[in-house]
Scaffold this active site. Sequence first.
Site, short mmCIF file in Angstrom:
data_model
loop_
_atom_site.label_atom_id
_atom_site.label_comp_id
_atom_site.label_asym_id
_atom_site.label_seq_id
_atom_site.Cartn_x
_atom_site.Cartn_y
_atom_site.Cartn_z
CG HIS A 58 -0.29 -3.47 0.31
ND1 HIS A 58 1.01 -3.26 -0.08
CD2 HIS A 58 -1.03 -2.51 -0.30
CE1 HIS A 58 1.05 -2.22 -0.91
NE2 HIS A 58 -0.17 -1.75 -1.06
CD GLU A 61 1.99 -6.51 1.17
OE1 GLU A 61 1.90 -6.34 -0.05
OE2 GLU A 61 2.58 -5.71 1.93
CG HIS A 151 4.74 -3.16 2.42
ND1 HIS A 151 3.56 -2.93 1.75
CD2 HIS A 151 4.98 -2.05 3.15
CE1 HIS A 151 3.10 -1.74 2.07
NE2 HIS A 151 3.94 -1.17 2.92
CD GLU A 215 7.56 -4.61 -0.88
OE1 GLU A 215 7.12 -5.72 -0.54
OE2 GLU A 215 6.82 -3.67 -1.26
#
Length: 334
Positions: A58, A61, A151, A215
Site C-alpha cells: 500500500h 504506508e 504495513h 500491521e
Amino acid sequence: MREHHHDFLSWTMNPASAATAEWQLPSGVQARWLDYGIVELTPATAAADALLLSCGVHGNETAPVEVLNAILADIAAGKQALRCRLLVVFGNLDAMRLGKRYLDYDMNRLFNGAHARQPEAREAARAARLEQAAADFFAAARGRRWHYDLHTAIRGSVFEKFAIYPYLHERPHSRAQLAWLKSCQVETVLLHSQPANTYSYFSSRHCQADAFTLELGKARPFGQNDLSRFSGIEQALRRLLAEPEQKLPDYRDGDLPLFRAKYDIVKHSEAFRLHLADEVENFTALPDGYLIAEDGDQRYVAAGGEERILFPNPTVKPGLRAGIVVAPAQLPAD
Ligand SMILES: [Zn+2]
C-alpha cells in the site's frame, strides 16, 4: 555507484540501475537488482535461510519503507550483519510516489493469481511480478523461509501492532514464529480461516514460507513518521538478519491473545449502514446484542460479548467486505 549505499530505494527506482545489475558492497555482501524496487542481498559466506521483507504494497504506508531503507543502508555500510539471503521488495512504487494507497486497485487483493482478473489495473502486472520474485527467491532456499509483509493501518487500533497469520490449510501454526512476533512487540495475532489474495497468503501457500502481514501502527506521510514507534520490529528484524539461528524463549499458550476471523460483514447494497463511528479503532469490543450493521433486511448483531471489529470500511463497493468480526481463539492442537 556510491549513492546506492545510503538510499537503495532511490537506486532501485532509477531506470539506469538495471545497467549495474550486480555489484559487491564494501561489506562483501553481493547485491542484485532484480527489478524496480526489488533487490536481493546475498552474504559473502554461504547462507541457507531466506528472508523476504516487503513494504509499500500500500503506497501510503511509509514507515516500513523508511525502516527497510535504513536497514539496507546499514548492511551496505557494514554496520548491520547479514547471515541469511535477503530479498527486499518495495511494492507499489507508482502509488508510493503519489502518497496513495493504490492507483487503480488495492494491490493486496491481487495476489494468489487474482491479478489475472483485473488486467486493466496498473497494480495487476506489479502483483504478478512480486509473486514471481517471491517464487524465484524461495525456490533457491535451502533452509528456513520467512516472509514479513510490513504495513501500517488506516485507523487506530486497540492493539497497535498486530499480525495476520494466513490460512495454512493442513500445515500447523509455528510456535517459533509466534515467539518471534512477540519479540517484535506485536500485541496480538489474527489466525485467518480461509484463503486470501494477499502477498503473505501467496508466499505461505505457494512458497511454503512462514509468512505474515504485519500491521505496525497508523499510516503517515513520508518524513512524518515517529520511527521510534517502530523500534520493536526494527530491532527484531536486525537481530534476525544478524543471527538467523537465534533461540527465543518457547511460546506458551496465552503469551499472545489470538483471534480468529468469525465472519465477514458484506456490503450487499447502497442501503448498507454500519453502526460504528468513523474513527472506531480496530479490535474494538462489540457488546453482546450490539447491532453492528444492517443492509435492507439483513442485520449483523454481535453475540457473546467477546467479538471485536476489524477493518471496518462502509465505503467499499457493494459486494465487498465492509469489516471482519473476530473472536478470541486458541492455537489448534497440532
Ligand atoms: Zn496496508
